[in-house]
Design an enzyme around this catalytic site. Sequence first.
Site, mmCIF file in Angstrom:
data_model
loop_
_atom_site.group_PDB
_atom_site.id
_atom_site.type_symbol
_atom_site.label_atom_id
_atom_site.label_comp_id
_atom_site.label_asym_id
_atom_site.label_seq_id
_atom_site.Cartn_x
_atom_site.Cartn_y
_atom_site.Cartn_z
ATOM 1 N N GLU A 149 -2.885 -4.476 -3.400
ATOM 2 C CA GLU A 149 -3.353 -5.372 -4.461
ATOM 3 C C GLU A 149 -3.290 -4.670 -5.820
ATOM 4 O OE1 GLU A 149 -4.758 -4.595 -1.542
ATOM 5 O OE2 GLU A 149 -6.319 -6.044 -0.999
ATOM 6 N N CYS B 116 -4.005 0.804 -2.877
ATOM 7 C CA CYS B 116 -3.866 -0.432 -2.114
ATOM 8 C C CYS B 116 -2.767 -1.325 -2.692
ATOM 9 C CB CYS B 116 -5.168 -1.225 -2.137
ATOM 10 S SG CYS B 116 -6.617 -0.362 -1.519
ATOM 11 N N CYS C 247 -10.364 -4.681 -0.616
ATOM 12 C CA CYS C 247 -11.500 -3.757 -0.666
ATOM 13 C C CYS C 247 -12.246 -3.935 -1.992
ATOM 14 C CB CYS C 247 -11.022 -2.313 -0.485
ATOM 15 S SG CYS C 247 -10.254 -1.584 -1.960
ATOM 16 N N GLU D 247 0.303 5.139 0.662
ATOM 17 C CA GLU D 247 -0.607 6.213 1.068
ATOM 18 C C GLU D 247 -0.090 7.568 0.589
ATOM 19 O OE1 GLU D 247 -1.074 5.754 5.317
ATOM 20 O OE2 GLU D 247 -2.418 4.035 5.037
ATOM 21 N N ASN E 8 0.844 -1.187 0.000
ATOM 22 C CA ASN E 8 0.000 0.000 0.000
ATOM 23 C C ASN E 8 0.884 1.243 0.000
ATOM 24 O OD1 ASN E 8 0.628 -1.011 2.644
ATOM 25 N ND2 ASN E 8 -0.827 0.414 3.553
ATOM 26 N N CYS F 28 -10.370 -2.871 -5.204
ATOM 27 C CA CYS F 28 -9.375 -3.847 -5.655
ATOM 28 C C CYS F 28 -10.048 -5.060 -6.301
ATOM 29 C CB CYS F 28 -8.482 -4.289 -4.496
ATOM 30 S SG CYS F 28 -7.304 -3.016 -4.006
HETATM 31 ZN ZN ZN Z 1 -8.014 -2.158 -2.049
#
Ligand code: ZN
Length: 128
Positions: free
Chosen positions: A54, A52, A83, A43, A41, A86
């Site tokens: 993924e 993310c 999520c 940010e 990830n 993703c």
């Molecule tokens: Zn995600």
Amino acid sequence: MSKTLRELAMDAATRAHSPYSKAKVGAAVETDSGKVYQGCNVENSSFGGTICAERVAILKAVSEGQKKLARIYVYTVDGWPPCGLCLQVMTEFADPGLEVTIGDGAGKETRRTLGDLLPMAFTPGHLK
Ligand code: ZN
């Protein structure tokens, strides 16, 4: 011996850029040609720019010409699932039978298909 997807996902998590949430997420995706891509990830202070693990792994694969996913492993200490965003991106590059494994820090693994996790996905087929 090559590393497992779990080991590669855990390795990727150590490189997470997560100064805001402190969450460390790692992913490893294997394509139909057997190549593996890692993601963590990343940010962003704008929050909207955050991506993310993924999707980092998937976009790395696609940017290298790999457009068919075979398996994906997602690692967090607490075993968080992918999520919805993703899952939607996975849908673009995989069949509903894609194996999605969610691993946690204690070694527990939960295996589901993409179709289980996103049963009524909006697919490229809807635009034909
Ligand atoms: Zn995600």
